[in-house]
Design a protein around this motif. Sequence first.
Motif, PDB file in Angstrom:
ATOM      1  N   TYR A  21       0.884  -1.166   0.000  1.00  0.00           N
ATOM      2  CA  TYR A  21       0.000   0.000   0.000  1.00  0.00           C
ATOM      3  C   TYR A  21       0.919   1.212   0.000  1.00  0.00           C
ATOM      4  O   TYR A  21       2.079   1.094   0.400  1.00  0.00           O
ATOM      5  N   THR A  24       3.272   1.397   2.991  1.00  0.00           N
ATOM      6  CA  THR A  24       3.303   0.186   3.822  1.00  0.00           C
ATOM      7  C   THR A  24       3.489  -1.059   2.966  1.00  0.00           C
ATOM      8  O   THR A  24       2.823  -1.216   1.949  1.00  0.00           O
ATOM      9  N   ALA A  26       2.365  -4.355   3.383  1.00  0.00           N
ATOM     10  CA  ALA A  26       1.442  -5.073   4.280  1.00  0.00           C
ATOM     11  C   ALA A  26       1.691  -6.573   4.228  1.00  0.00           C
ATOM     12  O   ALA A  26       1.500  -7.269   5.222  1.00  0.00           O
ATOM     13  N   GLU A  45      -1.016  -9.699  15.502  1.00  0.00           N
ATOM     14  CA  GLU A  45      -1.370  -8.452  16.161  1.00  0.00           C
ATOM     15  C   GLU A  45      -1.999  -7.489  15.162  1.00  0.00           C
ATOM     16  O   GLU A  45      -1.971  -7.708  13.963  1.00  0.00           O
ATOM     17  N   ASN A  46      -2.564  -6.407  15.682  1.00  0.00           N
ATOM     18  CA  ASN A  46      -3.154  -5.398  14.813  1.00  0.00           C
ATOM     19  C   ASN A  46      -2.140  -4.953  13.768  1.00  0.00           C
ATOM     20  O   ASN A  46      -1.004  -4.650  14.106  1.00  0.00           O
ATOM     21  N   GLY A  47      -2.569  -4.911  12.523  1.00  0.00           N
ATOM     22  CA  GLY A  47      -1.697  -4.446  11.451  1.00  0.00           C
ATOM     23  C   GLY A  47      -0.757  -5.498  10.910  1.00  0.00           C
ATOM     24  O   GLY A  47       0.098  -5.208  10.062  1.00  0.00           O
ATOM     25  N   ALA A  48      -0.889  -6.748  11.354  1.00  0.00           N
ATOM     26  CA  ALA A  48       0.021  -7.807  10.909  1.00  0.00           C
ATOM     27  C   ALA A  48      -0.196  -8.164   9.437  1.00  0.00           C
ATOM     28  O   ALA A  48       0.709  -8.689   8.784  1.00  0.00           O
ATOM     29  N   GLY A  49      -1.389  -7.894   8.919  1.00  0.00           N
ATOM     30  CA  GLY A  49      -1.662  -8.179   7.507  1.00  0.00           C
ATOM     31  C   GLY A  49      -2.743  -9.220   7.269  1.00  0.00           C
ATOM     32  O   GLY A  49      -2.938  -9.674   6.134  1.00  0.00           O
ATOM     33  N   LYS A  50      -3.468  -9.595   8.309  1.00  0.00           N
ATOM     34  CA  LYS A  50      -4.489 -10.638   8.184  1.00  0.00           C
ATOM     35  C   LYS A  50      -5.595 -10.239   7.200  1.00  0.00           C
ATOM     36  O   LYS A  50      -5.900 -10.981   6.271  1.00  0.00           O
ATOM     37  N   SER A  51      -6.185  -9.084   7.432  1.00  0.00           N
ATOM     38  CA  SER A  51      -7.281  -8.661   6.557  1.00  0.00           C
ATOM     39  C   SER A  51      -6.779  -8.471   5.135  1.00  0.00           C
ATOM     40  O   SER A  51      -7.466  -8.816   4.172  1.00  0.00           O
ATOM     41  N   THR A  52      -5.580  -7.934   5.010  1.00  0.00           N
ATOM     42  CA  THR A  52      -5.018  -7.724   3.678  1.00  0.00           C
ATOM     43  C   THR A  52      -4.894  -9.052   2.936  1.00  0.00           C
ATOM     44  O   THR A  52      -5.270  -9.161   1.765  1.00  0.00           O
ATOM     45  N   GLN A  93     -14.252  -7.507   8.187  1.00  0.00           N
ATOM     46  CA  GLN A  93     -14.093  -7.102   9.576  1.00  0.00           C
ATOM     47  C   GLN A  93     -15.062  -5.957   9.910  1.00  0.00           C
ATOM     48  O   GLN A  93     -15.682  -5.942  10.954  1.00  0.00           O
ATOM     49  N   GLU A 173     -12.795 -11.674  11.890  1.00  0.00           N
ATOM     50  CA  GLU A 173     -13.269 -11.253  13.219  1.00  0.00           C
ATOM     51  C   GLU A 173     -14.782 -11.253  13.333  1.00  0.00           C
ATOM     52  O   GLU A 173     -15.373 -10.233  13.675  1.00  0.00           O
ATOM     53  N   HIS A 205      -8.882 -12.366  17.445  1.00  0.00           N
ATOM     54  CA  HIS A 205      -7.855 -12.064  18.444  1.00  0.00           C
ATOM     55  C   HIS A 205      -8.053 -12.915  19.690  1.00  0.00           C
ATOM     56  O   HIS A 205      -7.257 -12.859  20.616  1.00  0.00           O
TER      57      HIS A 205
HETATM   58  N1  ATP Z   1      -6.097   0.574   2.248  1.00  0.00           N
HETATM   59  C1  ATP Z   1      -4.925   0.698   2.877  1.00  0.00           C
HETATM   60  N2  ATP Z   1      -4.062   1.675   2.552  1.00  0.00           N
HETATM   61  C2  ATP Z   1      -2.867   1.792   3.178  1.00  0.00           C
HETATM   62  N3  ATP Z   1      -2.422   0.974   4.142  1.00  0.00           N
HETATM   63  C3  ATP Z   1      -3.245  -0.017   4.527  1.00  0.00           C
HETATM   64  C4  ATP Z   1      -4.540  -0.216   3.922  1.00  0.00           C
HETATM   65  N4  ATP Z   1      -5.113  -1.283   4.499  1.00  0.00           N
HETATM   66  C5  ATP Z   1      -4.246  -1.738   5.416  1.00  0.00           C
HETATM   67  N5  ATP Z   1      -3.117  -0.984   5.434  1.00  0.00           N
HETATM   68  C6  ATP Z   1      -1.928  -1.210   6.263  1.00  0.00           C
HETATM   69  O1  ATP Z   1      -1.467  -2.524   6.003  1.00  0.00           O
HETATM   70  C7  ATP Z   1      -1.032  -3.149   7.204  1.00  0.00           C
HETATM   71  C8  ATP Z   1      -1.802  -4.431   7.420  1.00  0.00           C
HETATM   72  O2  ATP Z   1      -3.150  -4.116   7.694  1.00  0.00           O
HETATM   73  P1  ATP Z   1      -4.285  -5.203   7.908  1.00  0.00           P
HETATM   74  O3  ATP Z   1      -5.583  -4.482   7.929  1.00  0.00           O
HETATM   75  O4  ATP Z   1      -4.132  -6.277   6.901  1.00  0.00           O
HETATM   76  O5  ATP Z   1      -3.925  -5.779   9.361  1.00  0.00           O
HETATM   77  P2  ATP Z   1      -4.706  -6.815  10.274  1.00  0.00           P
HETATM   78  O6  ATP Z   1      -3.761  -7.901  10.599  1.00  0.00           O
HETATM   79  O7  ATP Z   1      -6.000  -7.187   9.649  1.00  0.00           O
HETATM   80  O8  ATP Z   1      -4.953  -5.957  11.591  1.00  0.00           O
HETATM   81  P3  ATP Z   1      -6.214  -5.905  12.613  1.00  0.00           P
HETATM   82  O9  ATP Z   1      -5.989  -6.999  13.605  1.00  0.00           O
HETATM   83  O10 ATP Z   1      -6.055  -4.558  13.260  1.00  0.00           O
HETATM   84  O11 ATP Z   1      -7.456  -6.046  11.826  1.00  0.00           O
HETATM   85  C9  ATP Z   1      -1.218  -2.121   8.304  1.00  0.00           C
HETATM   86  O12 ATP Z   1       0.007  -1.454   8.477  1.00  0.00           O
HETATM   87  C10 ATP Z   1      -2.262  -1.188   7.739  1.00  0.00           C
HETATM   88  O13 ATP Z   1      -2.113   0.107   8.279  1.00  0.00           O
END
Ligand code: ATP
Length: 509
Positions: A21, A24, A26, A45-52, A93, A173, A205
């Motif tokens: 991104y 980032t 991700a 953890e938050n921001g680890a990249g799961k949703s991505t 999510q 989630e 989580h």
């Molecule tokens: N649309 C976007 N544009 C820019 N950066 C993004 C975008 N979506 C996610 N990120 C960044 O990518 C990284 C991974 O985010 P992601 O949402 O995949 O984490 P996650 O593991 O699902 O976290 P959470 O547990 O908080 O849901 C983070 O640093 C986030 O800030």
Amino acid sequence: MAGAMTGHPIGLSIRGGVKVYPGTRALKGVDFDLRMGAVNVLVGENGAGKSTMMKVIAGVEPLTEGEILMDGKPCHFRSKDDAQAAGIGIVFQELNLFPDLTVTENIFMGREITRFGHIDRAAQRRETAKLMARLEQDIDPDAALGTLRIGQQQIVEIAKAMNEDARILILDEPTSALSSAEVEVLFRLIDDLRRQGVGIVYISHRLEELIRIGDFITVLRDGEITGSRPMEGVDIPWIVTEMIGDASKDFPPRATRIGQEVFRAEDVTLPREAGGLAVDHVSLSVKAGEIVGLYGLMGAGRSEFLECILGLHPHAGGAMWIEGAPIGRPSVAARIARGVALIPEDRKRDGLIQIMAIRENITLSALKKFARAFHLDLKAEASGARDFVSRLGIKIASPEHPVSSLSGGNQQKVVISKALMTGPKILLMDEPSRGIDIGAKAEVFRTMRALAEDGLAILFANSHLEEVMGISDRIAVMADGRVTATFDGETAPAAEIVAAAQKQQKVPA
Ligand SMILES: Nc1ncnc2c1ncn2[C@@H]1O[C@H](COP(=O)(O)OP(=O)(O)OP(=O)(O)O)[C@@H](O)[C@H]1O
Ligand SMILES: [Mg+2]
């Protein structure tokens, strides 16, 4: 519950998946196998990249590099519809529904049942009623979605995905707003789907939930997969270690001199609008020179507690003291005058005015200090700003440049400077390391430690375990509005902190 290793063919895999991104990385080259007829749990953890990683599979985001294979063949999803046509369903999510439409309309959005070229509303309503019965929910198919509880809305979202007859179903989630009874229903359904051969991805989580429901587990950390294996034999300490790695690196040494108590809270409560308590009888103290970390999952009540201290909530109950004297009525101006400062979670929204100069941002909260009769003492203002720029080592070309020209870590230091201008005794920080890169995080932690060494009391909320463990002199864990445990920062065992954060009193069904 974990099935045998055999009999779970790989339905989909990611090979060398990279997702960039703006600003980032991700996903940094992930290899992931999704097994059919099984629950594949994903944790990190938050921001680890799961949703991505899931958005990439569901066609919502394209991979920057790497490929996705389905049944061994490369596939290229250009949209969510593409992936849906290939049998992939996802529950995001964030809720993704239309509050003004009915439950039925939401479920059939984009897949309407038609008869003679018209939407067959009666058939849709019947199907919805069946789905709700299967989900053991007493939800009216004709109710406007927005009138339902968040947990029920989440169930509708799950029903919508189930109605798509997906071969692969991703649940990001799904239980964050569900009552324990609703979680049980969801688990029964997941069990059914698994037996029908559906490949399920389940993100949460709540580690105990994952261990219970999962057949395979994949742990993500900072965009990389650190562990991936069948669930058999997995326990919380293993997951935590894969999630946070070596927790002791890159943090400044702990406090050498902890002084007198600066702040004390007793039985602080904050009612939630929807009923219940967002902050539930929290008692806590912070001493001069001490950094206390508030650890917890999203919604644990950490931010709300910090806001109570700042005086943002007139309805908060309980008592607080600063240096032994009652803190006074809940007014932000009065609390700041008493020595409380808060650095909010979202510095873009609450903390900084991006287009204003760095100097103006720093002095904004303390302009009164520089007001001489009817005009601003610009010289004093500029030297005040310069003091902090050098004290915190903010890397800037000129204090007159706009804040938007700074890196995330340096912006965070400007926010800290701004808070320090009011001369606080206790500094509250909500997720101070959020959205900044690793190097900048280390700088922010050093800054926090330096301020504590100067005698400041610091209370900060954080959802990253390795950070809380790395920097705190003391750790207070919150779950469901309550402090469920406190630990010495140096000796706290990670698995016990995590367990304390998961002590939820689920909302009654
Ligand atoms: N649309 C976007 N544009 C820019 N950066 C993004 C975008 N979506 C996610 N990120 C960044 O990518 C990284 C991974 O985010 P992601 O949402 O995949 O984490 P996650 O593991 O699902 O976290 P959470 O547990 O908080 O849901 C983070 O640093 C986030 O800030
Ligand atoms: Mg996510």
